[in-house]
Enzyme design. Sequence first.
Site, PDB file in Angstrom:
ATOM      1  N   ASP A 120       0.863  -1.187   0.000  1.00 19.99           N
ATOM      2  CA  ASP A 120       0.000   0.000   0.000  1.00 19.99           C
ATOM      3  C   ASP A 120       0.897   1.232   0.000  1.00 19.99           C
ATOM      4  O   ASP A 120       1.665   1.456   0.941  1.00 19.99           O
ATOM      5  CB  ASP A 120      -0.910  -0.016   1.229  1.00 19.99           C
ATOM      6  CG  ASP A 120      -1.975   1.068   1.160  1.00 19.99           C
ATOM      7  OD1 ASP A 120      -2.033   1.774   0.132  1.00 19.99           O
ATOM      8  OD2 ASP A 120      -2.740   1.217   2.127  1.00 19.99           O
ATOM      9  N   GLU A 212      -2.317   0.105  -4.721  1.00 17.91           N
ATOM     10  CA  GLU A 212      -2.392  -1.127  -3.926  1.00 17.91           C
ATOM     11  C   GLU A 212      -2.220  -2.341  -4.807  1.00 17.91           C
ATOM     12  O   GLU A 212      -2.642  -2.352  -5.970  1.00 17.91           O
ATOM     13  CB  GLU A 212      -3.747  -1.235  -3.205  1.00 17.91           C
ATOM     14  CG  GLU A 212      -3.902  -0.320  -2.020  1.00 17.91           C
ATOM     15  CD  GLU A 212      -5.181  -0.619  -1.248  1.00 17.91           C
ATOM     16  OE1 GLU A 212      -5.322  -1.743  -0.737  1.00 17.91           O
ATOM     17  OE2 GLU A 212      -6.041   0.280  -1.177  1.00 17.91           O
ATOM     18  N   CYS A 593     -39.048   0.891 -21.235  1.00 20.80           N
ATOM     19  CA  CYS A 593     -39.656   0.013 -22.240  1.00 20.80           C
ATOM     20  C   CYS A 593     -40.384  -1.128 -21.564  1.00 20.80           C
ATOM     21  O   CYS A 593     -39.830  -1.803 -20.691  1.00 20.80           O
ATOM     22  CB  CYS A 593     -38.578  -0.519 -23.188  1.00 20.80           C
ATOM     23  SG  CYS A 593     -39.183  -1.740 -24.375  1.00 20.80           S
ATOM     24  N   CYS A 596     -38.485  -4.783 -22.603  1.00 17.30           N
ATOM     25  CA  CYS A 596     -37.156  -5.193 -22.148  1.00 17.30           C
ATOM     26  C   CYS A 596     -36.626  -4.371 -20.981  1.00 17.30           C
ATOM     27  O   CYS A 596     -35.582  -4.697 -20.430  1.00 17.30           O
ATOM     28  CB  CYS A 596     -36.155  -5.121 -23.300  1.00 17.30           C
ATOM     29  SG  CYS A 596     -35.892  -3.438 -23.921  1.00 17.30           S
ATOM     30  N   HIS A 611     -35.564   1.799 -31.195  1.00 24.06           N
ATOM     31  CA  HIS A 611     -35.808   0.728 -30.230  1.00 24.06           C
ATOM     32  C   HIS A 611     -37.057  -0.065 -30.607  1.00 24.06           C
ATOM     33  O   HIS A 611     -37.073  -1.294 -30.526  1.00 24.06           O
ATOM     34  CB  HIS A 611     -35.965   1.322 -28.827  1.00 24.06           C
ATOM     35  CG  HIS A 611     -35.889   0.314 -27.735  1.00 24.06           C
ATOM     36  ND1 HIS A 611     -34.704  -0.292 -27.350  1.00 24.06           N
ATOM     37  CD2 HIS A 611     -36.852  -0.219 -26.951  1.00 24.06           C
ATOM     38  CE1 HIS A 611     -34.955  -1.141 -26.376  1.00 24.06           C
ATOM     39  NE2 HIS A 611     -36.236  -1.109 -26.115  1.00 24.06           N
TER      40      HIS A 611
END
Length: 674
Positions: A120, A212, A593, A596, A611
């Site tokens: 670190d 890190e 929608c 979906c 769409h």
Amino acid sequence: METSVGEAPSNDAVSETTTTTTKPRPWQSYHTVYTNAKAGMEGVDKEKVQRIVYEMSKGSKYFENEEKKEAYMKQKIETMRSQCEKLTDSQLATCQMIADKKISELEATRDLSKIWLHVDMDAFYASVETICDPSLKGKPMAVGGMSMISTANYEARRFGVRAAMPGFIARRLCPELIFVSVDFKKYTYYSELTRKVFQKYDPNYTATSLDEAYLDITKVCQERGLPGASIAEELRIAVFEEAGLTCSAGVAPNRLLAKVCSDINKPNGQFVLPNDRRAVMTFISSLPIRKIGGIGKVTEHILRDAIGIHTCEDMLQKGGHICALFSGSTAEFFLSVGLGLGRTDHPKAQLRKSISNERTFSATSDEVFLYQKLAELAELLCADMQKEGLHGRTLTLKLKNASFEVKTRALTLQKYICSKDEIYQYGSKLLKAELPNSLRLMGLRMSQFKEEFGGLSDPSQKTLKSFMHEDSSSKIMRDETCLGSENSDQVLEDEIKGVMSICKSGLVVLSEPHDPSESPSISEQSSHWGFIGMEDGSPSNEKVTGLEERSFLATIRPCENLACSLMEGIDQTARESTSNQPEQVLWIADYKCSLCGVELPSCFIEERQEHADFHLAEKLQKEETAGSSAELLATQRKIPRMDSPERRNSKSKKQKKSSDGGVYLPINMFFTKR
């Protein structure tokens, strides 16, 4: 100039620290990330810091948001405490048995053969800025601005200044604090220098951030005959020589403990936990639960205030309560912490599922500034995607407003994008739908990557499209095998029975035989077979008792696909009733929608139309696939042509015509003569 711990930041702060004990202290119950201690903050007057943070936050939107979270946490603690009190002795005994069994199973998985090293970097951003500007050395300095601090050096931490703290509060704690702007290009460069060193000790090291990394040094220790402590010290020296930066290290049998150890002797130090079970259990027994990665403020308060767990050892003693109140996976994690267990293997390489960038700034409603910030994020995201060769189609905009409320808006495109112009184009539309608004954070995330560019995380994982294609292909193969065998006639008879059942319901009409010499070809016949109907187009209720009754005649209406009708049988009714009425895309709450779930604001007129077209094309593709399968099946049938010698020699009547000009088709033209 280095400031001592005892120095007061200002005269008014001195007077404020002399608050008598008789007065109420509401700040003592105010806990935020700003008041949490960080490495280098030992010896800081925590109560003074907590009080200043409380007074400067009170009445702000952040304060109100923190109060809401505090109320929610208290409610959760009360609920958990109530559940604890309702546990009977028998229930608790049963849960304790489960916990004991789980502890035994976890203990059997303990692996003390590996040596893990966690590195670190010390105040990484601030240290890099000090290297670039040596005049900052020894002075309290923070990287960031008045709105937010990314990190602070150890001179500033002595005043209680820390990362994730607003700059105006940090300036109140330390009036001499110097601010330096963030420069990620600079930090990335120095991060790459440190990683060159990591590569020498573990080629498969795991970097969790710019500053890190986890290294498995087991092989290096064995090959060189050195203990983990020596390798850690050698690595720290190599990092300083390569990049001029100091780092802290932790050595332990697993990754979880190695990370805890790296924070003990910060800055520029290391701590080694031997690969011995007794040493691990002794170390973990007095370790506060907040030191464990994955246990944050809320979890700490719940475990402490509801169950009475303060240290990691308490988790084993309260194992019955943990198994009774938490899910199986969470309980297993807590018990693993109590045993000092963690992962000892390298994380499996997984392809990216998303990539993102976000930035914090002072709360503003200036649209010019917000769009400029969006353009910067689009450029950063584009650079990251191009670096890894990714193309995505789901763009997500993350926003945090002045009230610290976070919301996300996503857009799934019909194409895969990568360029900064396209990212900005669609991102600006998402942003426009949320304006006017006062924002303090903005982020962009791209996901749903193209498969050939690493979009599928598991090669064995199948998409819905491939599954449907495979299923339809296997069905065709089964049909071909069936029809190509000696049982093909039986299959044809079975399908004819399906046609007959439809006819009995008054849907399909087959009429008496006629002269084949006057019949059209099979392709032409397919347009003269359809449904029984009245002249007004409504279906007929006339009952058919048998297909062989030549007295039953009706007008034939055109049907576009004879083969499809023959194959699908009774499903014809449902298909015909819905094929001309495609499912419409509805926008729930004028945003989502209905088919979906994709979110598209009402201002996305073109995208909404695309769409809808996408769903329509998807539906037509499915119908086309079904139609091609039916045609393939129909071609396998050995139906003789109407002009074949076999048909010419058959005895049949001439084709008849109805009074309204309709044509009657004979039933035997649809059967294979044996």
